[in-house]
Design a protein around this motif. Sequence first.
Motif, PDB file in Angstrom:
ATOM      1  N   ASN A 169       0.817  -1.212   0.000  1.00 28.50           N
ATOM      2  CA  ASN A 169       0.000   0.000   0.000  1.00 28.50           C
ATOM      3  C   ASN A 169       0.853   1.264   0.000  1.00 28.50           C
ATOM      4  O   ASN A 169       0.551   2.226  -0.699  1.00 28.50           O
ATOM      5  CB  ASN A 169      -0.944  -0.001   1.210  1.00 28.50           C
ATOM      6  N   ILE A 170       1.908   1.267   0.817  1.00 31.22           N
ATOM      7  CA  ILE A 170       2.819   2.430   0.775  1.00 31.22           C
ATOM      8  C   ILE A 170       3.442   2.535  -0.612  1.00 31.22           C
ATOM      9  O   ILE A 170       3.515   3.607  -1.214  1.00 31.22           O
ATOM     10  CB  ILE A 170       3.944   2.277   1.826  1.00 31.22           C
ATOM     11  N   GLN A 173       1.371   4.194  -3.372  1.00 26.49           N
ATOM     12  CA  GLN A 173       1.327   5.664  -3.310  1.00 26.49           C
ATOM     13  C   GLN A 173       2.646   6.279  -3.756  1.00 26.49           C
ATOM     14  O   GLN A 173       2.665   7.293  -4.446  1.00 26.49           O
ATOM     15  CB  GLN A 173       0.979   6.125  -1.885  1.00 26.49           C
ATOM     16  N   LEU A 177       3.687   9.201  -6.553  1.00 25.74           N
ATOM     17  CA  LEU A 177       4.416  10.442  -6.256  1.00 25.74           C
ATOM     18  C   LEU A 177       5.759  10.519  -6.989  1.00 25.74           C
ATOM     19  O   LEU A 177       6.212  11.605  -7.339  1.00 25.74           O
ATOM     20  CB  LEU A 177       4.640  10.569  -4.746  1.00 25.74           C
ATOM     21  N   MET A 276       9.754   1.422   7.670  1.00 27.71           N
ATOM     22  CA  MET A 276       8.630   2.302   7.989  1.00 27.71           C
ATOM     23  C   MET A 276       7.426   1.501   8.482  1.00 27.71           C
ATOM     24  O   MET A 276       6.827   1.817   9.512  1.00 27.71           O
ATOM     25  CB  MET A 276       8.258   3.109   6.748  1.00 27.71           C
ATOM     26  N   MET A 280       5.867   1.490  12.237  1.00 13.21           N
ATOM     27  CA  MET A 280       4.491   1.914  12.520  1.00 13.21           C
ATOM     28  C   MET A 280       3.737   0.809  13.264  1.00 13.21           C
ATOM     29  O   MET A 280       2.938   1.083  14.159  1.00 13.21           O
ATOM     30  CB  MET A 280       3.760   2.264  11.216  1.00 13.21           C
ATOM     31  N   ASN A 284       2.384   1.917  16.857  1.00 11.12           N
ATOM     32  CA  ASN A 284       0.947   2.025  17.077  1.00 11.12           C
ATOM     33  C   ASN A 284       0.473   1.068  18.160  1.00 11.12           C
ATOM     34  O   ASN A 284      -0.352   1.427  19.007  1.00 11.12           O
ATOM     35  CB  ASN A 284       0.189   1.763  15.767  1.00 11.12           C
ATOM     36  N   LYS A 288      -0.967   2.270  21.827  1.00  9.19           N
ATOM     37  CA  LYS A 288      -2.346   1.900  22.200  1.00  9.19           C
ATOM     38  C   LYS A 288      -2.434   1.483  23.664  1.00  9.19           C
ATOM     39  O   LYS A 288      -3.486   1.606  24.287  1.00  9.19           O
ATOM     40  CB  LYS A 288      -2.824   0.732  21.323  1.00  9.19           C
ATOM     41  N   GLU A 313      -3.449  14.151  22.475  1.00  7.03           N
ATOM     42  CA  GLU A 313      -3.999  13.016  21.707  1.00  7.03           C
ATOM     43  C   GLU A 313      -5.231  12.512  22.442  1.00  7.03           C
ATOM     44  O   GLU A 313      -5.265  12.488  23.673  1.00  7.03           O
ATOM     45  CB  GLU A 313      -2.976  11.869  21.636  1.00  7.03           C
ATOM     46  N   LYS A 314      -6.197  12.055  21.675  1.00 10.17           N
ATOM     47  CA  LYS A 314      -7.383  11.516  22.371  1.00 10.17           C
ATOM     48  C   LYS A 314      -6.984  10.168  22.964  1.00 10.17           C
ATOM     49  O   LYS A 314      -6.233   9.406  22.422  1.00 10.17           O
ATOM     50  CB  LYS A 314      -8.595  11.367  21.443  1.00 10.17           C
TER      51      LYS A 314
ATOM     52  N   GLN C 173      -0.593  10.510   2.285  1.00  5.86           N
ATOM     53  CA  GLN C 173      -0.939   9.106   2.026  1.00  5.86           C
ATOM     54  C   GLN C 173      -0.754   8.253   3.278  1.00  5.86           C
ATOM     55  O   GLN C 173      -1.556   7.365   3.549  1.00  5.86           O
ATOM     56  CB  GLN C 173      -0.072   8.553   0.877  1.00  5.86           C
ATOM     57  N   LEU C 174       0.298   8.518   4.024  1.00 11.60           N
ATOM     58  CA  LEU C 174       0.547   7.704   5.214  1.00 11.60           C
ATOM     59  C   LEU C 174      -0.547   7.889   6.260  1.00 11.60           C
ATOM     60  O   LEU C 174      -0.920   6.942   6.951  1.00 11.60           O
ATOM     61  CB  LEU C 174       1.917   8.040   5.821  1.00 11.60           C
ATOM     62  N   LEU C 177      -3.203   5.552   5.303  1.00 14.03           N
ATOM     63  CA  LEU C 177      -2.877   4.145   5.560  1.00 14.03           C
ATOM     64  C   LEU C 177      -2.775   3.834   7.049  1.00 14.03           C
ATOM     65  O   LEU C 177      -3.077   2.718   7.473  1.00 14.03           O
ATOM     66  CB  LEU C 177      -1.560   3.769   4.869  1.00 14.03           C
ATOM     67  N   TYR C 178      -2.319   4.794   7.853  1.00 11.31           N
ATOM     68  CA  TYR C 178      -2.176   4.584   9.304  1.00 11.31           C
ATOM     69  C   TYR C 178      -2.954   5.681  10.021  1.00 11.31           C
ATOM     70  O   TYR C 178      -2.385   6.715  10.395  1.00 11.31           O
ATOM     71  CB  TYR C 178      -0.696   4.651   9.730  1.00 11.31           C
ATOM     72  N   ASP C 180      -3.924   6.333  12.877  1.00 11.73           N
ATOM     73  CA  ASP C 180      -3.546   6.814  14.201  1.00 11.73           C
ATOM     74  C   ASP C 180      -2.648   8.043  14.154  1.00 11.73           C
ATOM     75  O   ASP C 180      -2.513   8.762  15.147  1.00 11.73           O
ATOM     76  CB  ASP C 180      -2.791   5.709  14.971  1.00 11.73           C
ATOM     77  N   ILE C 181      -1.988   8.253  13.035  1.00 11.13           N
ATOM     78  CA  ILE C 181      -1.060   9.382  12.915  1.00 11.13           C
ATOM     79  C   ILE C 181      -1.790  10.700  13.165  1.00 11.13           C
ATOM     80  O   ILE C 181      -2.893  10.914  12.673  1.00 11.13           O
ATOM     81  CB  ILE C 181      -0.428   9.414  11.509  1.00 11.13           C
ATOM     82  N   ASN C 182      -1.154  11.577  13.949  1.00  6.46           N
ATOM     83  CA  ASN C 182      -1.698  12.925  14.157  1.00  6.46           C
ATOM     84  C   ASN C 182      -1.250  13.786  12.982  1.00  6.46           C
ATOM     85  O   ASN C 182      -0.101  14.223  12.922  1.00  6.46           O
ATOM     86  CB  ASN C 182      -1.173  13.484  15.488  1.00  6.46           C
TER      87      ASN C 182
END
Lengths: 314, 314, 314, 314, 314, 314
Positions: A169-170, A173, A177, A276, A280, A284, A288, A313-314, C173-174, C177-178, C180-182
Motif C-alpha cells: 500500500n505504501i 502511493q 508520487l 517504515m 508503525m 501504534n 495503544k 492526543e485523544k 498518504q501515510l 494508511l495509518y 492513528d497518525i496525528n
Amino acid sequence: MKKGIAQHQLGETFDYFLLIKSAAKGVASNNKPFLTLLLADTSGEIDAKLWEATPEDEALFQQGELVKVQGDVGQFRNKPQLKIQSIRPVQPTDGVQATDFIAKAPVNKEDLMERLTEAIFEMKNPSIQRITRHFLKTYQEDLLNYPAAVRNHHEYVSGLAHHIVSMLNIAKQLTILYPDINQDLLYAGIILHDLGKLKELSGPTSPSYTLEGKLIGHIPMMVEEIRVAADELQIEGEEVTILQHMILSHHGKSEWGSPKPPLVREAELLHQIDMMDAGMNMLNRSLKKVGPGEFTEKIYAMDQRSFYKPTFEK
Amino acid sequence: MKKGIAQHQLGETFDYFLLIKSAAKGVASNNKPFLTLLLADTSGEIDAKLWEATPEDEALFQQGELVKVQGDVGQFRNKPQLKIQSIRPVQPTDGVQATDFIAKAPVNKEDLMERLTEAIFEMKNPSIQRITRHFLKTYQEDLLNYPAAVRNHHEYVSGLAHHIVSMLNIAKQLTILYPDINQDLLYAGIILHDLGKLKELSGPTSPSYTLEGKLIGHIPMMVEEIRVAADELQIEGEEVTILQHMILSHHGKSEWGSPKPPLVREAELLHQIDMMDAGMNMLNRSLKKVGPGEFTEKIYAMDQRSFYKPTFEK
Amino acid sequence: MKKGIAQHQLGETFDYFLLIKSAAKGVASNNKPFLTLLLADTSGEIDAKLWEATPEDEALFQQGELVKVQGDVGQFRNKPQLKIQSIRPVQPTDGVQATDFIAKAPVNKEDLMERLTEAIFEMKNPSIQRITRHFLKTYQEDLLNYPAAVRNHHEYVSGLAHHIVSMLNIAKQLTILYPDINQDLLYAGIILHDLGKLKELSGPTSPSYTLEGKLIGHIPMMVEEIRVAADELQIEGEEVTILQHMILSHHGKSEWGSPKPPLVREAELLHQIDMMDAGMNMLNRSLKKVGPGEFTEKIYAMDQRSFYKPTFEK
Amino acid sequence: MKKGIAQHQLGETFDYFLLIKSAAKGVASNNKPFLTLLLADTSGEIDAKLWEATPEDEALFQQGELVKVQGDVGQFRNKPQLKIQSIRPVQPTDGVQATDFIAKAPVNKEDLMERLTEAIFEMKNPSIQRITRHFLKTYQEDLLNYPAAVRNHHEYVSGLAHHIVSMLNIAKQLTILYPDINQDLLYAGIILHDLGKLKELSGPTSPSYTLEGKLIGHIPMMVEEIRVAADELQIEGEEVTILQHMILSHHGKSEWGSPKPPLVREAELLHQIDMMDAGMNMLNRSLKKVGPGEFTEKIYAMDQRSFYKPTFEK
Amino acid sequence: MKKGIAQHQLGETFDYFLLIKSAAKGVASNNKPFLTLLLADTSGEIDAKLWEATPEDEALFQQGELVKVQGDVGQFRNKPQLKIQSIRPVQPTDGVQATDFIAKAPVNKEDLMERLTEAIFEMKNPSIQRITRHFLKTYQEDLLNYPAAVRNHHEYVSGLAHHIVSMLNIAKQLTILYPDINQDLLYAGIILHDLGKLKELSGPTSPSYTLEGKLIGHIPMMVEEIRVAADELQIEGEEVTILQHMILSHHGKSEWGSPKPPLVREAELLHQIDMMDAGMNMLNRSLKKVGPGEFTEKIYAMDQRSFYKPTFEK
Amino acid sequence: MKKGIAQHQLGETFDYFLLIKSAAKGVASNNKPFLTLLLADTSGEIDAKLWEATPEDEALFQQGELVKVQGDVGQFRNKPQLKIQSIRPVQPTDGVQATDFIAKAPVNKEDLMERLTEAIFEMKNPSIQRITRHFLKTYQEDLLNYPAAVRNHHEYVSGLAHHIVSMLNIAKQLTILYPDINQDLLYAGIILHDLGKLKELSGPTSPSYTLEGKLIGHIPMMVEEIRVAADELQIEGEEVTILQHMILSHHGKSEWGSPKPPLVREAELLHQIDMMDAGMNMLNRSLKKVGPGEFTEKIYAMDQRSFYKPTFEK
C-alpha cells in the motif's frame, strides 16, 4: 466479550482458557519439581507457576496445548505472574479451539490474498511477474499463516502477509508520487523479501529457528530460492539478478545482515518501506497500551526507545 | 634473463616487450589527446604516457595487447612513469606471447591439480566428496587460471589454486595436531570457499567485477551454487547446509561480508587458515622487496601496516 | 533550446552565457596570476581557468556575475575544464538575466505556496496551526527561494519548498494508511523542520554558512525560534514542546546532529519521510544522468554508493 | 572411577571429596549467616550453600581446603546447586590430596619441559637463545604449573606450558611450509609471550590478579622483564627490541591491549597462532560436552558464539 | 627585526638565511633532476623547489644545513612555494648559526630547569623524589632541548620542558583547590610522563622516530626505564608500580596507546592536565595567526576542528 | 553525633529518623502487599522492605516524608537491606526536619552566592555581564538549591552552585597561567552551562526529569533561554551567539549531547574544566569510602572504572 488475561489487574482471579506457549521444568528450593508455563490468549501473555508438579502434569501441559486455568494474578520482579490454583486440559465439550487463543492480523486471509494477487496482476515485466507468482503459488498457505518475525513486529498469525500488504500500500502511493520508480520491481521485492522466513522459522505459531535458519539465515536462503525458481521456470536475464540483489540488500547494511547495501533504486526503497511499516506496527501497538501523557515501554527493535503520547492526543 | 620493467632505475631507457594492462584516453593542457597505459611484465607494472596519440594509436593500444616499447623511466608524483619514445604492436616474428608477460604462481598447474585431486581422494564422507569433486570437474580450467583476488594477495595467474593448495597444506598439519577436526569438511571448505570468484570476476587476467559480482558478491553466489549442485547430484542431508555455512561465514564477520559468523569448528578454522595464508603471501612478497633494516611499503589489506625486516635477517 | 555547458563534449567549443558561482585567484608556475572560476547554467557546472588574469579581470569576474564566455572544453584530472579564450561581463543588450542560469525546482512557487497553505488550512489543532502559519507568513519569501541544502539534495532555487511539499504528499498518504497518525503534528513538523536553514545559510543562491549556522546550527536555532514565536503568539501548552522536539530530533541520531532521538510517533515518521524524499531526489537525478546498464557516480550523502540502472529500464 | 560432581544429575545425592575454589559469607532473609562455596573436582564445579553456618564453619571452610561433602544436587536459576547436608575437612586418613581435585593439562610436565628444551636447543641465534633459556631457567617451576588464563582457555594446571607447546607444534609445521619464517624469533616469541602472567596472576590454582597485574598488566610487565634479562645477560642488539616488540604486539590491536600492532612477520604469526590454539582449546572442549546435532554453550571469548556439532560427527 | 619567511606575501622576493629541514630528490617531466626542500626560520616553514639540480647541489643541500637563499614566493596547490633563484651554503663570515633559525620555547632553559628542580625539592615521599631526581639528572640535557612532539603541540626546542613546566603550574593550583591530591605523585607523573620520547625520537631538532620508537613506543619504553632506575636505586615498594602505572595510562584509553586506563586519582589528573596544556598550546598559537572574526586552520590533533576568534576579542 | 544509616554493619539494629526518597508497592509470593522504600540520611541510603503493608501504610509512607524507623540491617543480593520492624511518621515533638536528612554541599549558600557575585562583578564586557547577572537574579533561589545532576557527581543540595564555584576557581587560575583566555566568556560559560537543569529536573531534592527535560534536554533549553533573555535585555551582538555556542558545545561531542563541538577557545576550556571538576568530585568521594590498598566501587560515569588508593596514602 470475556476479559483477556492481559486485562486482569494484580490481585484479581483469572478463570478461563489459555494456550501454553512454552513449558519448562524446574526444581524448587524444597527440591520439589515445578512447571514454568507461558500462557496466552489474544490479549497477551503471562508467566505462570505450577508448584509441586507431578510427572503427569509434566506430560499433559506442553507447548501448544490449550488449558482451563484458575489462578491469582500476582507479581514477580515487577512482572505479572499467575499463581495456578487449578489447571486441566481442554475437553471437546469446552467448545474452544487453539486458534481462538492466538493473536492474528487485523485483516483476514482472503483480503490479504486478494491484495497480493492484485499486485502480481498489475506487473508488466513477464520475468518478474512469473517468478513472483511462482512463489505465491508454492508458499501460499504458509505465507498466509506465518508471522513476520518471532518478536518485535507483526509477530502474530498472518503477520507476514499483513506486513507485505501494508508495504504494498505504501509502495503504490510512492509510485504515484515518484513515477520513475519501477513498480514491478518494487512490488516483487516487497512480496518476496521475507519469504525465506518460511524456512528459517519452524512454523506459524510459537516458532523457533531451524538449523538452516541458524546457520544460513533467511536472506541467503531466499537468494538461493530465487535462483532455483528461475532455473525451474527457465527464466534468464538481469531480472533474476536484480531480484536476488533486492532480497540480499533489504536489511540495508552489512551489520544488519545484508552483505551488499542497496545498489538499485527500488532496493533502497524496499529497505525504507520495510523499516517504515515495521516501525508503525510497533509504535501504534505500543502507544495503544498507554494513555495520553504517558511513555510506552521500551521498544527493543527501535533502539530501546520509550515513546511519548502527547496529552492532546485523544 | 632480460631485466624486467620493475628492475629499471630512474633515468634508464627501457626497450623490450610489455603487456597493456589498461589503456585510457586523456586530453592534455594543449588540447591534444594522449594515452595513459599501464604496462607490465612478470617483474611488475609501470604507468606510461603516449603523448599526441592518434586515433590509430587509440585503436591499436588496448587492454590485453602485447607491445614493443622504447622509452625513458622518469617519475611523476613519487611513482615511476615511462615516457614512451616509440611503441608498436607485437608481430608474429617477435616470437613472444602474452602469457610470458603475466605473473604466475610459483607452482605449476599440474602440481596444483594433483594436490587438489589428492585432497578430494582422501575424503571419507561421500556427500562432501561428491560435491567437491563436482565443482573441481566443472570449474577445473578456470580454477587453475584465476587469481585469488583482484589485488592484495595471490593476484596472479593460478593464484586461486595456489592459495587453496597452501591452505590445504596448513589444514593437513592441523588435523594431525588436533585430531578432533573433521578433515573432510575442512578440506571441502578450503577448496570451495572462493570458487564464487570465478563468476564474480570477469576473467583470469586483468579481471574486473561482473554485474552479479557487484550486486550479489561471490559469497552468496557460491552458497547458491552449492544448492544447485546438490540438487543436481541428488544429495540431501546436513552436509549441504554445513558446506553452505562454511562458505557463508568464511569472512568471519558481518562487516567483512559474512552475514553469519563461523558457527561450526571447521568454519572457524577455515576463516583462520584463509587469513593466515593470505597474510603470509602478502608479507613474504613485500619483505622480499626490502633489505634488512628497512620497512616495507604499507600493506593495504593488513590495516595499512609497514612491516620491518630485522637487520639480523639475511 | 541552446545546448547547456553540461551537454558539451570534450574538445567542443562553448560560446554563450554562464553564471560565476565562485572565483579564486592563483599564481601559476610562471608566477603570473590566474583566475579559477566555477561557471554554471541550469544544465550544470564546469571548472574554468582564465590564465594571465589582469587586476581588472579579477575585479570584474566575481561570484554572482553573469558573463559571456568562449572557450574549449578540455579535461584536468578526469574532470571537464573550460579553457577560456575570451570572457566579458554581460550587457543590458544581451537580454539575459542571472535567474535564467540558476537551477530551479521543477514546480513553480505558486503551486508550492498553494500546497503549503492547503496543508495549514487542513490543521485542526489551533496552537499547531497558528505557529505554523506564523512561520509561513514570516518567512514566505525566503522559504520559496532557498535550496533545501548547500549540496546533496534539492540544492536548487525553491528546493526547500519543493522538499517540504514532496514530504507533505507522502505524509498525506501515510495518514490514510495509518489513521492513528496525528496529521496536524506531522504536517507542522514537515513544514517547520528545516526552516532554521533560512538563517543557517547566507542566501538562496550559492549559499555559504553564517556564523550562527557554524556555531549553533539550524536545528537548535529553529527550536529557539519556535519558543520565540510561541511567546509572541502567547501560545502555551504541550504542543510547543512537541513541535520543538520534532525539530530537535528530525536528524534521528545524536551523531547526525539531533541531541534527542525521535520520542513521539510523528517525530519518527518525520525523520523517515525526510530521509525518503531526500533519497528519492538524489537517486532520481543521479539515475537520469546514466543509461541502462550503467552505474551512477558515487552519491556522497548515500554512503558513497553508486547505484545501478538495470538494462530493462527504459 | 568414581563419578565426578559434574556427572551428577538433578536430584542425585553426592557423597565424596571436593576442593573449595572460593568461599563467601552471606546473611539469609532470616538474618542467619550462610556460606556460598564453589566446590570442584577434575570433572567440573558446582555452587553450594551451607545454611546456618557457624563461625567455626566460616574458619574451616576456606578457599583451597579439601572437604568431604554430602548433599543433594538441586537447581537455582537454571544452574545446578548443591544443598549441603554435611561437610567436614579432609583428614590424613582419607588418603586424598588437593592436587587430585584440580584439572590438569592432558600432557605431563616432563613431556612439556622436554618439548620446550628441544625448541630452545634448535635455535641458532645466540642472543635469542640465551634470553629464552634464561627465562625458562628462572621461571621453570611456575611455567610448568600456571594456567594460561584465569578462564576461557587452558585454565588448568600446566595450562600455560600446554598452550606454549601446542603453539610450538603449529609453528614448526608453518616454518616448513613457509621457509622465510625466522624460526628462532617465532619460537622465542611463543615461549615468552605470556610469561608476564606468572606475575600478573597470584598463583597456579584459583588465581586472582596481583596489584601489578591490575595496574600494569602482563604485556608491559614482560616487555620490562626482557630488558632486565638482557641487561643481566649483557646482550645488546636488535634481537632484544624485536623480542620486546613481539610480546608487546601479540594481542594484535590496541583495543585488545597491544599498544603497537605486529610490525614484524613473526610477530604477526605469533598473534595468529595464539588465537588459533586458544580457539581450538575452547572449541574442542565445548564441543566434547554436547552431542551431535546440538549447539555448545555460548563461548565468551569467541564473541559469545554457540557452535554447532553436525549430526554426521560421531 | 628581519621579516621571517612566514611573513612574506605571494609575489614577494625572499633573500636571507634559512635552515633545511628536509631535502628530497625528484625528476621533472623534462627528465632533469630537481630538489624539493623544506626551508625554515623561527617564523615558520616553506616548501621550495631547486630546478635542474646538479649532483653537487644534492650533496650540499641536505637536512640540517643552513643556507642563504634568494627566491620568489609563489603558490602550488593553495600552499606557498618558494621558487629558488639562487642558493648557497652558509659561510663562517655570514655570522649566523643554525640555532638562530629554530623555533624555541618562549621560556629559557634556566627558568625551566629551576622550576623542575623546585618541584622535585617540594616532594615529601623519598622513593618518588629519588626516582624523579634520578631521571632529571640522567636526561637533563636532552630534556631541556627536545620538543614535546614531532608535530601538533610544543614542537619546538625545549618544548618538552616547557610542556612539563606548564603542567606543573596547573598541578600546583589544583592541589590547592583539591587538597586530597597527592602532590608528589602528580608532580612526578608530570615530569616523567613523556621522557620516553627522548629515546623514541632521534634528536631535539627535525626529529624522526627511532626503531625502538616505532616498534615499542615511548610509553612502554618509559615504564621499563622506571623499573631499571628503581633497581639501580634499590627502591622497592608500591611507589614504583604506581609511577609505572601513571606513565602507562597517561594517554587515557587503549585506542590512544595506553593499555590500562588511569586507575589512580593522580593518573586521571595527569591525563587531563596533559590534554589541557597541549590543547591550550595548540589553540593559542593557532588563534594568534588569525584576526577577530576569522576561523583558524583545522587543528589536526583537536579532531580537525577550526576555531573561531570572536570579533569582540582584541 | 549519631551514627548514620550508612555506618551500620550487617546484623546491627537501626533506630532513628530517615527520609523516604522513593516508595513503591509490590505483591509478595503470599499475595500480600508490601512496600519497598528507599530511606536516607546524610550518611547515605538503604533499601527497606515493609512487609504486609496496609492501605494506611501506603498512604502514609510516601516520597519526601520523614519517618522514625526501627529495623535490622540484613542483606539482599550483596546489598544491605533494612528489614523494618516498626515505622511511624515524624511528629512535631520529634524536633527533626527533612532538611537535616538530605546531603548538602560542603560549602554554605552564602559563600557560594558571594563567589558567584564576585565573578560577575569582575566581568568587563557589559553584554556578557548583563546576561549572566540576569540569570543569576532570575534563578538565584533554585540555583543555590539544585543538585548538579540526578546522580554521579554533585548530586546533593546546592550541588549545582558548588560545582559552578569549583569550576570558577579552576578557571581563575587558568586565566593567570594562560592570559590569552577571555575571562568574561569563560566565567559566563561556567555560570550558565547547566542552568537548563533547573527546568530539566523537577526539583532540588529527589529530582526526576520533566517532560521538557526528556523531549528537549537542558542544553537546547538553555540555548533558547539565552536568546529569550538577550531579547528581553535588548542585547545584540556576537556575544549572545558565542554564549549560546558555549552552552551548546559544553558536552564536547555529539554522542554526548552537544550537536556542535567546542569551536571557541573558552568553549573548549569550559568542557575540560567541567569534566575535571566532575571527575574530582566523584573520585574524592569514592576514594574516601575505601582504605589504603583498596579499590573503589566502579564509578559509573568514569567508564565504570574502579580506582586504587595506594597503601602509602594516609
